[in-house]
Design a protein around this motif. Structure first.
Motif, PDB file in Angstrom:
ATOM      1  N   MET A  86       0.576  -1.272   0.006  1.00 39.90           N
ATOM      2  CA  MET A  86      -0.071   0.111  -0.094  1.00 39.90           C
ATOM      3  C   MET A  86       0.957   1.471  -0.009  1.00 39.90           C
ATOM      4  SD  MET A  86      -3.057  -1.077   2.717  1.00 39.90           S
ATOM      5  CE  MET A  86      -1.581  -1.562   3.892  1.00 39.90           C
ATOM      6  N   SER A  87       2.270   1.164   0.132  1.00 39.33           N
ATOM      7  CA  SER A  87       3.008   2.319   0.297  1.00 39.33           C
ATOM      8  C   SER A  87       2.706   3.330  -1.090  1.00 39.33           C
ATOM      9  CB  SER A  87       4.470   1.841   0.060  1.00 39.33           C
ATOM     10  OG  SER A  87       4.850   1.185   1.328  1.00 39.33           O
ATOM     11  N   ALA A  88       3.096   4.340  -0.782  1.00 37.93           N
ATOM     12  CA  ALA A  88       2.709   5.734  -1.707  1.00 37.93           C
ATOM     13  C   ALA A  88       4.116   5.546  -2.725  1.00 37.93           C
ATOM     14  CB  ALA A  88       2.839   7.054  -1.068  1.00 37.93           C
ATOM     15  N   ASN A  89       4.110   5.120  -3.901  1.00 35.07           N
ATOM     16  CA  ASN A  89       4.930   5.065  -4.810  1.00 35.07           C
ATOM     17  C   ASN A  89       5.061   6.319  -5.709  1.00 35.07           C
ATOM     18  OD1 ASN A  89       6.894   3.091  -5.875  1.00 35.07           O
ATOM     19  ND2 ASN A  89       6.086   3.531  -7.704  1.00 35.07           N
ATOM     20  N   ARG A  90       3.960   7.038  -5.610  1.00 38.47           N
ATOM     21  CA  ARG A  90       3.968   8.481  -6.509  1.00 38.47           C
ATOM     22  C   ARG A  90       3.173   9.436  -5.640  1.00 38.47           C
ATOM     23  NH1 ARG A  90       0.463   6.894 -11.204  1.00 38.47           N
ATOM     24  NH2 ARG A  90      -0.415   5.628  -9.688  1.00 38.47           N
ATOM     25  N   LEU A  91       3.762  10.539  -5.776  1.00 38.38           N
ATOM     26  CA  LEU A  91       3.219  11.848  -5.092  1.00 38.38           C
ATOM     27  C   LEU A  91       2.577  12.783  -6.563  1.00 38.38           C
ATOM     28  CD1 LEU A  91       5.615  12.596  -2.469  1.00 38.38           C
ATOM     29  CD2 LEU A  91       3.666  11.080  -2.535  1.00 38.38           C
ATOM     30  N   LEU A  92       1.392  12.670  -6.663  1.00 37.61           N
ATOM     31  CA  LEU A  92       0.961  13.744  -7.821  1.00 37.61           C
ATOM     32  C   LEU A  92       0.452  14.873  -6.988  1.00 37.61           C
ATOM     33  CD1 LEU A  92      -1.416  10.991  -9.535  1.00 37.61           C
ATOM     34  CD2 LEU A  92       0.943  11.288  -9.678  1.00 37.61           C
ATOM     35  N   VAL A  93       1.175  16.169  -7.441  1.00 35.39           N
ATOM     36  CA  VAL A  93       1.018  17.245  -6.796  1.00 35.39           C
ATOM     37  C   VAL A  93       0.554  18.397  -7.736  1.00 35.39           C
ATOM     38  CG1 VAL A  93       2.228  19.117  -5.309  1.00 35.39           C
ATOM     39  CG2 VAL A  93       2.707  16.592  -5.153  1.00 35.39           C
ATOM     40  N   HIS A  94      -0.379  19.237  -7.340  1.00 33.79           N
ATOM     41  CA  HIS A  94      -0.813  20.434  -8.630  1.00 33.79           C
ATOM     42  C   HIS A  94       0.269  21.316  -8.524  1.00 33.79           C
ATOM     43  CE1 HIS A  94      -3.211  23.638  -9.969  1.00 33.79           C
ATOM     44  NE2 HIS A  94      -4.067  22.866 -10.430  1.00 33.79           N
ATOM     45  N   GLU A  95       0.532  21.554  -9.929  1.00 35.97           N
ATOM     46  CA  GLU A  95       1.641  22.395 -10.217  1.00 35.97           C
ATOM     47  C   GLU A  95       1.737  23.767  -9.249  1.00 35.97           C
ATOM     48  OE1 GLU A  95       1.265  23.047 -14.305  1.00 35.97           O
ATOM     49  OE2 GLU A  95      -0.326  24.434 -14.049  1.00 35.97           O
ATOM     50  N   ASP A  96       0.564  24.253  -9.034  1.00 37.77           N
ATOM     51  CA  ASP A  96       0.463  25.654  -8.302  1.00 37.77           C
ATOM     52  C   ASP A  96       1.040  25.379  -6.951  1.00 37.77           C
ATOM     53  OD1 ASP A  96      -0.756  26.543 -10.462  1.00 37.77           O
ATOM     54  OD2 ASP A  96      -2.747  26.951  -9.639  1.00 37.77           O
TER      55      ASP A  96
END
Length: 482
Positions: free
Chosen positions: A285-295
């Motif tokens: 279940m680990s976070a493999n990707r952090l998807l972050v809004h560009e702002d």
């Protein structure tokens, strides 16, 4: 120690009869904890036949006695907590924080399972045939084969063993060869001390390459429960499917934490650090990707990097250590190759990347795109990729751009917005304003796509380990068309 280096079959500790041996290592020190004889196909057959024989009486055992066994197991676990924690640290490289979390989750599963004997509920259904009554009877499936993993070995083995036994089945458990004790023989010893009848729980330790196929293909077990990689799970499903056996599969994940532009960034950074670096990222279940809004990318990255830099690495037995060893030193080399390949495709090594033996620094990669190796693959280590997006639609597409669908998280100050976003992501579990590593004994746990089949936890586990039979009763004479 001597006891745990044996097979547990029909209530007795016995040496494996294979000519091959298993070496149990401490992943941090490299110390050999013990060497034992591996189980052979003959040992495997004895274990399954013992479980089959024990099932005949165990399924008829009063629900109060089944509940008492599970309550006793919980009591023994609490009494032996220090020993369990110690084994998790020295055998699986668990930090003290992770070991405490794992113990609590395992105890929760056992306590939840103690209610199962009184939840074996059937149903009475109406009929369109005059004078007929339809009855649905729920009963245990028989012998369950459980293959335990090495990353959360104690909890994830018990997650199948406890509900299976509580619902009237018997079990043969094959622990991962890296965690023979915490995924297998320690659990057997706890059930033995709790008063489990001989044959109700058996443990056969051997490498998957040697007895794995025979374990799945043996004619006795009606269900195979497996937690591990998607590649191995696919093979198990193929073998089981050829014999029309049911499976419970919890497999890999490439989980995303999504940070929308209105998120509480400090909370999101804290959550991402825990969800990525607990147990060195060796969690499905680990976070493999952090998807972050560009702002908000730059501010989030600053907060997340500062949090990551404060995490202590090293000896998992020390209280202050957050990141301990990987299960094997060669895993660090695998991760470094993936990092290098990702950097060569244009990503930036923003933080970390070094290692000392089996201990790897927490590592952050930025300027990552979806097809780069570190983002496209399940890293299963303390390496995380940061990607950016502009719109919610793009974020959903990115979250779903892998073959997996196990867990995830989304952060927003607008709860309704976050929930609506979560509904769109094709994953079995997703958590609002939290991180993806959540597991509660009464909740539905499982994934979509290549992350598995079926659900664990609560009534879903009860359904997995039981079957239903329709018996109709005709009162009075029925007329037929001929």
């Amino acid at each position: 120690m001597t006891t745990y280096a044996k097979q547990f079959i029909n209530g007795e500790w016995v040496d494996g009869s294979s000519s091959k041996s298993l070496e149990n290592l401490n992943p941090y020190t490299g110390e050999t904890l013990f060497t034992m004889s591996s189980a052979s196909a003959e040992d495997l057959d004895k274990a399954f036949r013992s479980a089959e024989e024990a099932f005949n009486s165990w399924q008829k055992t009063l629900p109060s006695e089944k509940r008492e066994l599970l309550e006793n197991v919980a009591h023994v676990m609490e009494k032996r907590k220090e020993e369990i924690i110690d084994w998790l640290v020295k055998e699986s490289g668990s930090t003290l924080v992770k070991a405490e979390i794992e113990f609590g989750a395992a105890l929760g599963i056992v306590k939840e399972s103690a209610s199962f004997p009184y939840r074996m509920q059937g149903r009475i259904l109406d009929s369109d045939t005059p004078g007929k009554e339809n009855r649905i009877y729920k009963s245990p499936k028989g012998v369950i084969g459980v293959i335990g993993p090495w990353n959360f070995p104690f909890h994830l083995s018990l997650r199948s063993v406890a509900p299976a036994i509580a619902s009237g089945n018997t079990v043969v458990l094959k622990p991962a060869s890296d965690t023979i004790v915490t995924a297998g023989t320690l659990i057997a010893d706890i059930f033995r001390e709790a008063g489990a009848p001989a044959g109700v729980l058996n443990v056969t330790a051997g490498r998957g390459s040697e007895i794995g196929d025979a374990f799945v293909e043996h004619p006795v077990p009606g269900v195979i429960s497996f937690t591990g990689s998607t590649e191995v799970g696919s093979h198990i499903a193929s073998l089981a499917g050829s014999q029309i056996k049911d499976t419970a599969l919890e497999l890999g994940g490439n989980n995303a934490v999504v940070v929308l532009e209105d998120a509480d960034l400090e909370q999101a950074a804290d959550a991402a650090a825990f969800g990525k670096f607990l147990h060195q990222g060796q969690i499905c279940m680990s976070a493999n990707r952090l998807l972050v809004h560009e702002d908000v990318h730059d501010e989030f990255l600053r907060l997340f990097t500062e949090k990551t830099a404060r995490l202590k690495t090293g000896d998992p037995s020390k209280k202050e250590t957050v990141i301990g060893p990987l299960i094997r030193e060669e895993e660090t080399e695998r991760l470094k190759k993936e990092i290098q390949a990702t950097v060569e495709e244009g990503a930036e090594l923003h933080y970390g990347g070094g290692s000392d033996g089996a201990v790897m620094e927490p590592t952050i990669l930025t300027n990552v795109t979806r097809d780069m190796p570190a983002a496209a693959k399940e890293m299963f280590g303390p390496v995380v990729s940061v990607l950016t997006f502009r719109t919610e639609e793009e974020a959903v597409e990115l979250a779903d751009s892998t073959p997996y669908g196990l867990s995830g998280a989304v952060h927003s100050r607008d709860i309704h917005r976050a929930v609506e976003f979560a509904k769109k992501v094709d994953t079995g579990m997703i958590h609002v304003n939290d991180q993806p590593v959540n597991d509660e004994a009464h909740a539905a746990f499982g994934g979509e796509k290549q992350s598995g089949l079926g659900r664990f936890g609560g009534e879903w586990a009860l359904d997995k380990f039981t079957t239903e039979k329709w018996i109709s009763v005709q009162n009075g004479r029925r007329s037929y068309p001929f």
